[in-house]
Design a protein around this motif. Structure first.
Motif, mmCIF file in Angstrom:
data_model
loop_
_atom_site.group_PDB
_atom_site.id
_atom_site.type_symbol
_atom_site.label_atom_id
_atom_site.label_comp_id
_atom_site.label_asym_id
_atom_site.label_seq_id
_atom_site.Cartn_x
_atom_site.Cartn_y
_atom_site.Cartn_z
ATOM 1 N N ALA A 1 -9.252 -4.774 11.684
ATOM 2 C CA ALA A 1 -9.506 -5.412 13.099
ATOM 3 C C ALA A 1 -8.214 -5.013 13.898
ATOM 4 C CB ALA A 1 -9.907 -6.632 13.069
ATOM 5 N N PRO A 2 -8.410 -4.938 15.472
ATOM 6 C CA PRO A 2 -7.288 -4.814 16.178
ATOM 7 C C PRO A 2 -6.367 -6.154 15.928
ATOM 8 C CG PRO A 2 -9.207 -4.464 16.985
ATOM 9 C CD PRO A 2 -9.785 -4.705 15.969
ATOM 10 N N SER A 3 -5.019 -5.619 15.914
ATOM 11 C CA SER A 3 -4.181 -6.872 15.894
ATOM 12 C C SER A 3 -3.718 -7.255 17.298
ATOM 13 C CB SER A 3 -2.726 -6.208 15.278
ATOM 14 O OG SER A 3 -1.713 -7.134 15.243
ATOM 15 N N LEU A 4 -3.339 -8.567 17.199
ATOM 16 C CA LEU A 4 -3.061 -9.350 18.458
ATOM 17 C C LEU A 4 -1.277 -9.343 18.840
ATOM 18 C CD1 LEU A 4 -5.072 -12.812 18.161
ATOM 19 C CD2 LEU A 4 -5.457 -10.676 19.761
ATOM 20 N N ASP A 5 -0.625 -8.777 17.595
ATOM 21 C CA ASP A 5 0.886 -8.596 18.031
ATOM 22 C C ASP A 5 1.086 -7.633 19.082
ATOM 23 O OD1 ASP A 5 0.596 -5.950 17.018
ATOM 24 O OD2 ASP A 5 1.702 -6.451 15.221
ATOM 25 N N THR A 6 2.404 -7.464 19.547
ATOM 26 C CA THR A 6 2.653 -6.819 20.844
ATOM 27 C C THR A 6 2.527 -5.331 20.602
ATOM 28 O OG1 THR A 6 4.998 -6.963 20.173
ATOM 29 C CG2 THR A 6 3.955 -8.559 21.974
ATOM 30 N N PHE A 7 2.899 -4.636 19.241
ATOM 31 C CA PHE A 7 2.674 -3.355 18.844
ATOM 32 C C PHE A 7 1.340 -2.810 18.625
ATOM 33 C CE2 PHE A 7 6.589 -5.226 17.189
ATOM 34 C CZ PHE A 7 7.515 -4.610 17.976
ATOM 35 N N GLY A 8 0.275 -3.698 18.804
ATOM 36 C CA GLY A 8 -0.962 -3.089 18.772
ATOM 37 C C GLY A 8 -1.141 -2.766 17.087
ATOM 38 N N GLY A 9 -2.328 -1.892 17.083
ATOM 39 C CA GLY A 9 -2.574 -1.268 15.505
ATOM 40 C C GLY A 9 -3.467 -2.255 15.064
ATOM 41 N N ASP A 10 -3.822 -2.125 13.725
ATOM 42 C CA ASP A 10 -4.804 -2.707 12.952
ATOM 43 C C ASP A 10 -4.299 -3.436 11.935
ATOM 44 O OD1 ASP A 10 -6.916 -1.487 14.733
ATOM 45 O OD2 ASP A 10 -7.167 -0.042 13.658
ATOM 46 N N GLU A 11 -5.060 -4.594 11.612
ATOM 47 C CA GLU A 11 -4.790 -5.352 10.540
ATOM 48 C C GLU A 11 -5.984 -5.640 9.736
ATOM 49 O OE1 GLU A 11 -1.772 -7.396 9.825
ATOM 50 O OE2 GLU A 11 -0.802 -6.148 11.427
ATOM 51 N N PRO A 12 -5.650 -5.502 8.415
ATOM 52 C CA PRO A 12 -6.919 -5.845 7.327
ATOM 53 C C PRO A 12 -7.361 -7.062 7.283
ATOM 54 C CG PRO A 12 -4.752 -5.450 6.017
ATOM 55 C CD PRO A 12 -4.362 -5.122 7.568
ATOM 56 N N VAL A 13 -8.790 -7.244 7.264
ATOM 57 C CA VAL A 13 -9.031 -8.605 7.379
ATOM 58 C C VAL A 13 -9.868 -8.999 5.982
ATOM 59 C CG1 VAL A 13 -9.470 -9.146 9.753
ATOM 60 C CG2 VAL A 13 -11.115 -7.872 8.832
ATOM 61 N N VAL A 14 -10.401 -7.821 5.408
ATOM 62 C CA VAL A 14 -10.858 -7.915 3.781
ATOM 63 C C VAL A 14 -10.486 -6.560 3.044
ATOM 64 C CG1 VAL A 14 -12.915 -8.119 2.655
ATOM 65 C CG2 VAL A 14 -12.767 -9.074 4.776
ATOM 66 N N THR A 15 -10.184 -6.557 1.866
ATOM 67 C CA THR A 15 -9.771 -5.601 1.158
ATOM 68 C C THR A 15 -10.780 -5.564 -0.105
ATOM 69 O OG1 THR A 15 -8.050 -6.586 -0.327
ATOM 70 C CG2 THR A 15 -7.484 -5.342 1.761
ATOM 71 N N ILE A 16 -11.276 -4.189 -0.500
ATOM 72 C CA ILE A 16 -12.094 -4.133 -1.506
ATOM 73 C C ILE A 16 -11.652 -3.233 -2.500
ATOM 74 C CG2 ILE A 16 -14.535 -3.530 -2.010
ATOM 75 C CD1 ILE A 16 -14.357 -3.599 1.529
ATOM 76 N N SER A 17 -11.709 -3.238 -3.975
ATOM 77 C CA SER A 17 -11.128 -2.622 -4.807
ATOM 78 C C SER A 17 -11.995 -1.231 -5.026
ATOM 79 C CB SER A 17 -10.722 -3.370 -6.155
ATOM 80 O OG SER A 17 -10.411 -2.424 -7.023
ATOM 81 N N LYS A 18 -11.259 -0.147 -5.039
ATOM 82 C CA LYS A 18 -12.152 0.956 -5.305
ATOM 83 C C LYS A 18 -12.146 1.160 -7.004
ATOM 84 C CE LYS A 18 -10.514 4.236 -3.434
ATOM 85 N NZ LYS A 18 -9.723 5.265 -2.392
ATOM 86 N N VAL A 19 -11.295 0.340 -7.747
ATOM 87 C CA VAL A 19 -11.183 0.722 -9.162
ATOM 88 C C VAL A 19 -11.473 -0.549 -10.096
ATOM 89 C CG1 VAL A 19 -9.136 2.506 -8.995
ATOM 90 C CG2 VAL A 19 -8.754 0.044 -8.922
ATOM 91 N N GLU A 20 -11.890 -1.534 -9.483
ATOM 92 C CA GLU A 20 -12.338 -2.764 -10.390
ATOM 93 C C GLU A 20 -13.621 -3.362 -9.615
ATOM 94 O OE1 GLU A 20 -9.222 -5.710 -10.416
ATOM 95 O OE2 GLU A 20 -7.672 -4.546 -11.038
ATOM 96 N N PRO A 21 -14.751 -3.518 -10.145
ATOM 97 C CA PRO A 21 -15.793 -4.145 -9.841
ATOM 98 C C PRO A 21 -15.863 -5.461 -9.599
ATOM 99 C CG PRO A 21 -16.045 -3.677 -12.148
ATOM 100 C CD PRO A 21 -14.816 -3.160 -11.708
ATOM 101 N N PHE A 22 -16.469 -5.906 -8.346
ATOM 102 C CA PHE A 22 -16.523 -7.358 -7.950
ATOM 103 C C PHE A 22 -15.089 -7.927 -7.330
ATOM 104 C CE2 PHE A 22 -18.891 -6.898 -12.099
ATOM 105 C CZ PHE A 22 -20.175 -6.554 -11.293
ATOM 106 N N ASN A 23 -14.267 -6.974 -7.051
ATOM 107 C CA ASN A 23 -12.938 -7.291 -6.649
ATOM 108 C C ASN A 23 -12.722 -7.313 -5.149
ATOM 109 O OD1 ASN A 23 -10.452 -8.066 -6.281
ATOM 110 N ND2 ASN A 23 -9.395 -6.704 -7.957
ATOM 111 N N TYR A 24 -12.875 -8.274 -4.434
ATOM 112 C CA TYR A 24 -12.409 -8.171 -2.815
ATOM 113 C C TYR A 24 -11.745 -9.301 -2.467
ATOM 114 C CZ TYR A 24 -15.935 -11.457 -1.984
ATOM 115 O OH TYR A 24 -16.723 -12.686 -1.783
#
Length: 102
Positions: A27-50
């Motif tokens: 999601a877009p960050s509110l800091d002055t530098f802009g950019g994006d921040e992760p709000v949820v991460t999902i594992s690609k190597v471990e099932p059921f892991n977020y």
């Protein structure tokens, strides 16, 4: 659910970042530098892991964050070998890789 289905949600516009072991919903960050921040991460190597993360430093509101967590949970419950394929761009070449990282 596949990552392609996640990316193409009609009522929820998400940005995804693929790394070696995980996919992040950004999601877009509110800091002055802009950019994006992760709000949820999902594992690609471990099932059921977020992992939901704090959304308060982003432009997401609570309802959108809850929707992102719900989508991440649905994706995390999908077996790794059923998540499909994604495309990454390395230099000028496009590579197709399985979501499970195999």
């Amino acid at each position: 659910m596949t990552y392609e289905e996640l990316k193409n949600q009609k009522d929820f516009n998400v940005n995804l970042h693929y790394s070696v072991n995980e996919v992040a919903i950004l999601a877009p960050s509110l800091d002055t530098f802009g950019g994006d921040e992760p709000v949820v991460t999902i594992s690609k190597v471990e099932p059921f892991n977020y992992h939901p993360r704090d959304y308060r430093d982003t432009m997401l509101d609570l309802e959108d964050w809850q929707e992102a967590v719900k989508l991440a949970q649905e994706l995390a419950l999908t077996p790794l070998n059923e998540r499909g394929w994604y495309t990454t761009i390395t230099g000028l070449k496009r590579h197709r890789k399985p979501y499970g990282g195999f």
